[in-house]
Write a protein that holds these residues in place. Structure first.
Motif, PDB file in Angstrom:
ATOM      1  N   THR A  46      85.545   7.663 -27.343  1.00 27.00           N
ATOM      2  CA  THR A  46      86.164   6.537 -26.603  1.00 27.00           C
ATOM      3  C   THR A  46      84.881   5.447 -25.990  1.00 27.00           C
ATOM      4  OG1 THR A  46      86.284   7.752 -24.513  1.00 27.00           O
ATOM      5  CG2 THR A  46      88.130   7.384 -25.877  1.00 27.00           C
ATOM      6  N   GLU A  47      83.728   6.187 -26.018  1.00 26.05           N
ATOM      7  CA  GLU A  47      82.554   5.591 -25.433  1.00 26.05           C
ATOM      8  C   GLU A  47      82.304   4.120 -26.413  1.00 26.05           C
ATOM      9  OE1 GLU A  47      82.736   8.549 -26.376  1.00 26.05           O
ATOM     10  OE2 GLU A  47      81.485   9.612 -24.810  1.00 26.05           O
ATOM     11  N   ARG A  48      81.980   2.939 -25.687  1.00 28.41           N
ATOM     12  CA  ARG A  48      81.914   1.767 -26.403  1.00 28.41           C
ATOM     13  C   ARG A  48      80.271   1.536 -26.765  1.00 28.41           C
ATOM     14  NH1 ARG A  48      86.380  -2.604 -24.474  1.00 28.41           N
ATOM     15  NH2 ARG A  48      84.545  -3.956 -24.640  1.00 28.41           N
ATOM     16  N   THR A  49      79.369   2.568 -26.225  1.00 30.74           N
ATOM     17  CA  THR A  49      78.032   2.371 -27.016  1.00 30.74           C
ATOM     18  C   THR A  49      77.792   3.501 -27.925  1.00 30.74           C
ATOM     19  OG1 THR A  49      77.380   4.024 -24.895  1.00 30.74           O
ATOM     20  CG2 THR A  49      77.310   1.724 -24.645  1.00 30.74           C
ATOM     21  N   ILE A  50      76.900   3.391 -28.658  1.00 30.39           N
ATOM     22  CA  ILE A  50      76.247   4.324 -29.704  1.00 30.39           C
ATOM     23  C   ILE A  50      76.070   5.556 -29.113  1.00 30.39           C
ATOM     24  CG2 ILE A  50      74.819   4.740 -31.427  1.00 30.39           C
ATOM     25  CD1 ILE A  50      74.559   1.549 -31.657  1.00 30.39           C
ATOM     26  N   THR A  51      76.510   6.739 -29.602  1.00 28.56           N
ATOM     27  CA  THR A  51      76.328   8.029 -29.135  1.00 28.56           C
ATOM     28  C   THR A  51      75.570   8.739 -30.363  1.00 28.56           C
ATOM     29  OG1 THR A  51      78.286   9.103 -30.000  1.00 28.56           O
ATOM     30  CG2 THR A  51      78.494   8.028 -28.092  1.00 28.56           C
TER      31      THR A  51
END
Length: 298
Positions: free
Chosen positions: A211-216
Protein backbone atom coordinates in the motif's frame (compact mmCIF):
# COMPACT_ATOMS: atom_id res chain seq x y z
CA UNK A 1 1.41 10.65 -20.87
CA UNK A 2 3.06 7.42 -19.78
CA UNK A 3 1.15 5.84 -16.94
CA UNK A 4 3.00 5.43 -13.64
CA UNK A 5 4.28 1.90 -13.02
CA UNK A 6 7.27 -0.30 -13.81
CA UNK A 7 8.36 -1.19 -17.35
CA UNK A 8 10.87 -3.83 -18.45
CA UNK A 9 13.04 -3.92 -21.57
CA UNK A 10 15.56 -6.38 -23.02
CA UNK A 11 18.37 -5.39 -25.40
CA UNK A 12 21.19 -7.41 -27.02
CA UNK A 13 24.44 -6.88 -25.13
CA UNK A 14 26.54 -7.05 -28.27
CA UNK A 15 28.89 -9.48 -26.55
CA UNK A 16 28.60 -13.24 -26.74
CA UNK A 17 24.94 -13.19 -27.73
CA UNK A 18 23.79 -12.18 -24.24
CA UNK A 19 21.17 -9.66 -23.21
CA UNK A 20 20.97 -6.53 -21.08
CA UNK A 21 17.91 -6.11 -18.89
CA UNK A 22 16.46 -2.69 -18.15
CA UNK A 23 13.59 -1.58 -15.94
CA UNK A 24 12.16 1.86 -15.22
CA UNK A 25 9.94 2.89 -12.33
CA UNK A 26 7.83 5.87 -13.40
CA UNK A 27 6.20 7.59 -10.42
CA UNK A 28 3.21 9.90 -10.52
CA UNK A 29 5.46 12.55 -8.99
CA UNK A 30 9.23 12.49 -8.61
CA UNK A 31 12.30 11.19 -10.39
CA UNK A 32 12.32 8.07 -12.54
CA UNK A 33 14.37 5.18 -11.13
CA UNK A 34 16.24 3.15 -13.75
CA UNK A 35 17.64 -0.39 -13.42
CA UNK A 36 20.18 -1.90 -15.80
CA UNK A 37 22.33 -5.03 -15.96
CA UNK A 38 25.71 -5.08 -17.64
CA UNK A 39 27.00 -7.77 -20.01
CA UNK A 40 28.35 -9.76 -17.03
CA UNK A 41 25.04 -9.71 -15.14
CA UNK A 42 25.80 -7.11 -12.43
CA UNK A 43 22.77 -4.92 -11.68
CA UNK A 44 22.91 -1.13 -11.31
CA UNK A 45 20.37 1.53 -10.35
CA UNK A 46 20.13 5.20 -11.29
CA UNK A 47 18.16 6.98 -8.57
CA UNK A 48 17.34 9.73 -11.04
CA UNK A 49 18.20 10.50 -14.65
CA UNK A 50 21.16 12.71 -13.75
CA UNK A 51 22.80 10.47 -11.13
CA UNK A 52 25.57 7.97 -11.72
CA UNK A 53 24.93 4.24 -11.63
CA UNK A 54 24.96 2.60 -8.18
CA UNK A 55 25.13 -1.15 -7.53
CA UNK A 56 21.66 -2.47 -6.67
CA UNK A 57 22.98 -4.26 -3.57
CA UNK A 58 24.27 -0.93 -2.18
CA UNK A 59 20.79 0.59 -2.45
CA UNK A 60 19.24 -2.49 -0.79
CA UNK A 61 21.92 -2.40 1.92
CA UNK A 62 20.95 1.21 2.64
CA UNK A 63 17.43 -0.08 3.35
CA UNK A 64 18.96 -2.26 6.10
CA UNK A 65 19.69 -5.60 4.37
CA UNK A 66 22.99 -7.38 5.05
CA UNK A 67 24.76 -10.06 2.98
CA UNK A 68 22.77 -12.91 4.54
CA UNK A 69 19.49 -11.07 3.96
CA UNK A 70 20.40 -10.43 0.33
CA UNK A 71 21.31 -14.06 -0.33
CA UNK A 72 18.18 -15.25 1.47
CA UNK A 73 15.66 -13.07 -0.39
CA UNK A 74 17.26 -13.80 -3.76
CA UNK A 75 17.46 -17.57 -3.32
CA UNK A 76 15.15 -19.27 -5.79
CA UNK A 77 15.12 -21.91 -8.48
CA UNK A 78 17.84 -21.19 -11.04
CA UNK A 79 18.93 -23.02 -14.19
CA UNK A 80 22.48 -24.36 -14.32
CA UNK A 81 24.28 -26.13 -17.14
CA UNK A 82 26.50 -29.06 -16.12
CA UNK A 83 28.43 -31.97 -17.63
CA UNK A 84 26.18 -35.09 -17.56
CA UNK A 85 29.20 -37.16 -16.57
CA UNK A 86 30.23 -34.91 -13.68
CA UNK A 87 29.80 -35.92 -10.00
CA UNK A 88 27.38 -33.00 -9.55
CA UNK A 89 24.98 -34.42 -12.14
CA UNK A 90 25.38 -38.00 -10.95
CA UNK A 91 24.32 -36.79 -7.49
CA UNK A 92 21.33 -34.72 -8.73
CA UNK A 93 18.61 -37.17 -7.71
CA UNK A 94 15.31 -35.36 -7.08
CA UNK A 95 16.14 -32.29 -9.17
CA UNK A 96 14.37 -31.42 -12.43
CA UNK A 97 15.46 -31.08 -16.04
CA UNK A 98 15.24 -27.50 -17.35
CA UNK A 99 15.10 -28.46 -21.03
CA UNK A 100 13.97 -31.31 -23.27
CA UNK A 101 16.47 -34.02 -24.12
CA UNK A 102 15.90 -35.69 -27.49
CA UNK A 103 17.48 -38.31 -29.74
CA UNK A 104 19.73 -36.58 -32.27
CA UNK A 105 19.14 -39.29 -34.87
CA UNK A 106 15.33 -39.60 -34.73
CA UNK A 107 14.37 -36.27 -33.17
CA UNK A 108 12.25 -38.14 -30.64
CA UNK A 109 11.85 -36.55 -27.21
CA UNK A 110 13.42 -38.79 -24.60
CA UNK A 111 12.90 -36.66 -21.49
CA UNK A 112 10.73 -33.57 -21.18
CA UNK A 113 11.64 -30.38 -19.28
CA UNK A 114 10.40 -30.79 -15.73
CA UNK A 115 11.24 -34.51 -15.56
CA UNK A 116 12.34 -35.43 -12.03
CA UNK A 117 15.78 -37.00 -12.09
CA UNK A 118 15.92 -40.51 -10.65
CA UNK A 119 18.97 -42.74 -10.42
CA UNK A 120 17.92 -44.61 -13.58
CA UNK A 121 17.23 -41.41 -15.56
CA UNK A 122 20.60 -39.94 -14.52
CA UNK A 123 22.32 -43.19 -15.55
CA UNK A 124 20.69 -43.14 -19.01
CA UNK A 125 21.46 -39.45 -19.65
CA UNK A 126 25.09 -39.82 -18.53
CA UNK A 127 25.60 -42.47 -21.24
CA UNK A 128 24.39 -40.15 -24.04
CA UNK A 129 26.73 -38.29 -26.39
CA UNK A 130 25.85 -34.80 -25.09
CA UNK A 131 28.17 -32.20 -23.60
CA UNK A 132 25.87 -30.45 -21.13
CA UNK A 133 22.51 -30.77 -19.40
CA UNK A 134 20.46 -27.93 -17.93
CA UNK A 135 18.85 -28.65 -14.57
CA UNK A 136 16.83 -26.59 -12.09
CA UNK A 137 18.60 -25.99 -8.80
CA UNK A 138 17.95 -23.74 -5.82
CA UNK A 139 20.49 -20.96 -5.47
CA UNK A 140 21.12 -17.23 -5.35
CA UNK A 141 20.26 -15.65 -8.71
CA UNK A 142 23.25 -14.67 -10.81
CA UNK A 143 22.28 -10.98 -10.96
CA UNK A 144 22.92 -10.74 -7.22
CA UNK A 145 26.04 -12.92 -6.98
CA UNK A 146 27.66 -10.83 -9.75
CA UNK A 147 26.61 -7.58 -8.06
CA UNK A 148 27.75 -8.63 -4.57
CA UNK A 149 31.17 -9.48 -6.01
CA UNK A 150 31.59 -5.77 -6.90
CA UNK A 151 29.99 -4.36 -3.73
CA UNK A 152 32.57 -3.07 -1.23
CA UNK A 153 30.08 -1.76 1.36
CA UNK A 154 29.26 -3.78 4.46
CA UNK A 155 26.71 -1.85 6.55
CA UNK A 156 23.72 0.44 5.92
CA UNK A 157 25.89 3.39 7.02
CA UNK A 158 28.55 2.46 4.42
CA UNK A 159 25.87 2.21 1.75
CA UNK A 160 24.28 5.57 2.61
CA UNK A 161 27.70 7.22 2.64
CA UNK A 162 28.47 5.77 -0.80
CA UNK A 163 25.12 6.98 -2.18
CA UNK A 164 25.64 10.44 -0.66
CA UNK A 165 29.12 10.76 -2.20
CA UNK A 166 27.78 9.70 -5.60
CA UNK A 167 24.82 12.09 -5.53
CA UNK A 168 26.55 15.01 -3.79
CA UNK A 169 30.25 14.88 -4.78
CA UNK A 170 32.33 17.54 -3.08
CA UNK A 171 29.85 18.17 -0.27
CA UNK A 172 30.73 17.55 3.38
CA UNK A 173 29.66 14.10 4.55
CA UNK A 174 28.04 13.42 7.89
CA UNK A 175 25.92 10.37 8.80
CA UNK A 176 22.94 12.68 9.34
CA UNK A 177 23.35 14.28 5.90
CA UNK A 178 23.64 10.87 4.24
CA UNK A 179 20.56 9.54 6.03
CA UNK A 180 18.55 12.64 5.13
CA UNK A 181 19.69 12.46 1.50
CA UNK A 182 18.66 8.79 1.21
CA UNK A 183 15.22 9.48 2.67
CA UNK A 184 14.75 12.50 0.41
CA UNK A 185 15.64 10.57 -2.74
CA UNK A 186 13.65 7.40 -2.04
CA UNK A 187 11.26 7.44 0.89
CA UNK A 188 9.98 11.03 1.18
CA UNK A 189 6.32 10.99 0.03
CA UNK A 190 6.44 14.75 -0.58
CA UNK A 191 9.08 14.28 -3.27
CA UNK A 192 8.33 10.79 -4.58
CA UNK A 193 4.80 9.51 -4.99
CA UNK A 194 3.90 6.48 -7.11
CA UNK A 195 0.25 7.47 -6.94
CA UNK A 196 -2.64 5.05 -6.73
CA UNK A 197 -2.24 4.01 -10.36
CA UNK A 198 1.53 3.55 -10.09
CA UNK A 199 1.26 1.40 -6.96
CA UNK A 200 -1.55 -0.66 -8.50
CA UNK A 201 0.41 -1.33 -11.72
CA UNK A 202 3.62 -2.22 -9.83
CA UNK A 203 1.70 -4.57 -7.52
CA UNK A 204 0.05 -6.23 -10.52
CA UNK A 205 3.29 -6.63 -12.50
CA UNK A 206 5.35 -7.96 -9.59
CA UNK A 207 2.57 -9.89 -7.78
CA UNK A 208 2.83 -7.69 -4.69
CA UNK A 209 0.23 -6.44 -2.23
CA UNK A 210 1.79 -3.21 -0.94
CA UNK A 211 0.00 0.00 0.00
CA UNK A 212 3.04 2.31 0.35
CA UNK A 213 3.12 4.94 -2.36
CA UNK A 214 6.91 5.29 -2.22
CA UNK A 215 9.47 2.80 -3.52
CA UNK A 216 10.32 0.05 -1.01
CA UNK A 217 13.14 -2.50 -0.76
CA UNK A 218 10.62 -5.19 -1.76
CA UNK A 219 9.88 -3.37 -5.03
CA UNK A 220 13.59 -3.36 -5.89
CA UNK A 221 13.99 -7.04 -4.90
CA UNK A 222 11.06 -8.17 -7.06
CA UNK A 223 12.24 -6.11 -10.05
CA UNK A 224 15.62 -7.87 -9.99
CA UNK A 225 13.89 -11.25 -9.59
CA UNK A 226 11.75 -10.41 -12.61
CA UNK A 227 14.90 -10.20 -14.74
CA UNK A 228 15.43 -13.91 -13.97
CA UNK A 229 11.79 -14.65 -14.79
CA UNK A 230 12.26 -13.05 -18.21
CA UNK A 231 15.33 -15.26 -18.77
CA UNK A 232 13.36 -18.47 -18.21
CA UNK A 233 10.22 -17.32 -20.02
CA UNK A 234 8.04 -16.73 -16.95
CA UNK A 235 8.06 -12.96 -17.47
CA UNK A 236 8.04 -10.74 -20.52
CA UNK A 237 9.32 -7.25 -21.35
CA UNK A 238 6.95 -4.32 -21.92
CA UNK A 239 6.34 -1.85 -24.69
CA UNK A 240 6.27 1.53 -22.93
CA UNK A 241 4.81 3.19 -26.03
CA UNK A 242 1.83 0.83 -26.18
CA UNK A 243 -1.45 2.69 -25.67
CA UNK A 244 -2.25 0.32 -22.79
CA UNK A 245 0.67 1.88 -20.91
CA UNK A 246 -0.47 5.46 -21.45
CA UNK A 247 -3.12 7.55 -19.79
CA UNK A 248 -4.87 10.89 -20.27
CA UNK A 249 -4.19 13.51 -17.61
CA UNK A 250 -7.47 15.20 -16.70
CA UNK A 251 -7.85 18.95 -16.19
CA UNK A 252 -8.34 18.54 -12.42
CA UNK A 253 -5.11 16.56 -12.12
CA UNK A 254 -3.12 19.14 -14.09
CA UNK A 255 -4.58 21.94 -11.95
CA UNK A 256 -3.74 20.04 -8.75
CA UNK A 257 -0.12 19.61 -9.86
CA UNK A 258 0.19 23.28 -10.77
CA UNK A 259 -1.25 24.37 -7.42
CA UNK A 260 1.13 22.03 -5.60
CA UNK A 261 4.13 23.61 -7.36
CA UNK A 262 2.80 27.09 -6.61
CA UNK A 263 2.19 26.34 -2.92
CA UNK A 264 5.70 24.90 -2.54
CA UNK A 265 7.10 28.13 -3.96
CA UNK A 266 4.97 30.17 -1.54
CA UNK A 267 6.27 28.09 1.41
CA UNK A 268 9.88 28.48 0.25
CA UNK A 269 9.43 32.25 -0.08
CA UNK A 270 7.95 32.41 3.43
CA UNK A 271 10.87 30.48 4.94
CA UNK A 272 13.37 32.77 3.22
CA UNK A 273 11.47 35.90 4.31
CA UNK A 274 11.18 34.74 7.94
CA UNK A 275 14.89 33.92 8.06
CA UNK A 276 15.84 37.40 6.85
CA UNK A 277 13.29 39.49 8.81
CA UNK A 278 13.77 40.65 12.43
CA UNK A 279 11.39 38.82 14.76
CA UNK A 280 9.57 41.99 15.87
CA UNK A 281 8.77 42.89 12.23
CA UNK A 282 7.34 39.52 11.23
CA UNK A 283 3.65 39.50 10.31
CA UNK A 284 1.46 37.45 8.00
CA UNK A 285 1.30 40.31 5.51
CA UNK A 286 5.07 40.77 5.44
CA UNK A 287 6.01 37.13 4.80
CA UNK A 288 3.08 35.94 2.68
CA UNK A 289 3.34 36.35 -1.09
CA UNK A 290 0.70 34.66 -3.27
CA UNK A 291 2.18 35.70 -6.60
CA UNK A 292 4.09 32.38 -7.09
CA UNK A 293 0.81 30.49 -6.68
CA UNK A 294 -1.05 32.75 -9.12
CA UNK A 295 1.78 32.47 -11.66
CA UNK A 296 1.85 28.66 -11.40
CA UNK A 297 -1.90 28.29 -11.94
CA UNK A 298 -1.98 30.74 -14.84
Amino acid sequence: ARAPGVYFEVEPSGRGGGYIHKATIIPDRGSWMEFETDADGATYIRLDKKSKKILATIVLRAFGLDDEDLKSVFTQEVIISIDPKSPIFLDAVGKKLAEDIYDYDTGEDLYKAGTVLTASVISEISKMAINSVKIVEEGVIEYITKTLALDETHTPEDAKKYIFMRLRPGERYTPENADQQFKMVLTDPKRNDLGEIGRYKINKKLSLNLTERTITALDIIEIIKYFSKIDIGEGKPDNRDHLGNKRVRLVGELLKNSMRVGLLRVVRFMHEKIASTPEEEISVQSVMNTRPLIAAVN
